[in-house]
Design a protein around this motif. Sequence first.
Motif, PDB file in Angstrom:
ATOM      1  N   ASN A 132       0.825  -1.214   0.000  1.00 56.80           N
ATOM      2  CA  ASN A 132       0.000   0.000   0.000  1.00 56.80           C
ATOM      3  C   ASN A 132       0.855   1.257   0.000  1.00 56.80           C
TER       4      ASN A 132
ATOM      5  N   ASN B 236       1.376   3.766  -3.308  1.00 63.71           N
ATOM      6  CA  ASN B 236       1.062   5.201  -3.225  1.00 63.71           C
ATOM      7  C   ASN B 236       2.237   6.046  -3.705  1.00 63.71           C
TER       8      ASN B 236
ATOM      9  N   GLU C 292       2.226   6.084  -7.326  1.00 65.08           N
ATOM     10  CA  GLU C 292       1.139   6.910  -7.860  1.00 65.08           C
ATOM     11  C   GLU C 292       1.419   8.395  -7.675  1.00 65.08           C
TER      12      GLU C 292
ATOM     13  N   LYS D 101      -7.774  10.543  -5.189  1.00 67.13           N
ATOM     14  CA  LYS D 101      -7.669   9.999  -6.551  1.00 67.13           C
ATOM     15  C   LYS D 101      -9.063   9.696  -7.065  1.00 67.13           C
TER      16      LYS D 101
HETATM   17 MG    MG Z   1      -3.333   3.715  -2.096  1.00 67.04          MG
END
Ligand code: MG
Length: 238
Positions: free
Chosen positions: A138, A142, A145, A191
Amino acid sequence: AFREIEHTHKLSSIGRLAAGVAHEINNPLAIINEKAGLMKDLLDREPESEIRSRLTKQIEGVLSSVSRCRVITHRLLGFARRMDVSIEQLDVNEVLRDVLGFLEKEVIKRSVDLRLDFAEVAPVIASDRGQLQQVFLNIIANAFEAIQDGGIISIASRTSDEGVSITVQDNGCGMSSETMSHLFEPFFTTKKGTGTGLGLSITYGIIRKLGGRIDVQSEEGQGTTFTVHLPWGKRQEQ
Ligand code: MG
Ligand code: ADP
């Protein structure tokens, strides 16, 4: 300004409530999925016509929305899924390598500058492998991203008297103080359309259960650093 928070939140009962709701929704969702699939099969057997192709398109819309719902309910149920947990002594470096293995395609595709700096003393903690993978997956996902192509992600593990700490640093978009104050809440996402807002709330729950802590430092436009502190495995076993 440089902002830092040490997170000491209530992982809300909202999370548990959400898992309960997800569980209830799962069955009717499976039925919608099956019925819509059957409708599509029936239509496929009809002779070609304008109405057939229009209905097919609509049913495909239903199927794809249902599949998105199922992704969400499955993630939510991650909160509740406590039964199949098996605790073992795990080398955190190894778990980080597992996770980077899952993300390998991303790294190649994105031309990310990935810098690894692992502790030499094996950072062993007591945890369930799947859950610990989830924690790092996770956080690292992130980071991916948050950065542009050519961005830098640095991952380091360290050991100390207290335990093990893992740092994931990116030079991506960073966060506003508003975002930082909601970071670990279930469903909080910036997001729109692509995020579920569940990653960090799940991560937070797992770290707390392990008796650990997660800290965040972030500066808008500059980047973000997550640090996870976990107690030594042996000590936890007592
Ligand atoms: Mg995430
Ligand atoms: P999601 O990734 O689905 O949005 P998360 O719980 O993983 O949900 O993260 C919640 C929010 O925290 C993200 O939408 C984003 O705004 C912020 N965030 C988390 N990690 C980072 C990061 N490395 N850089 C910038 N923002 C981040």
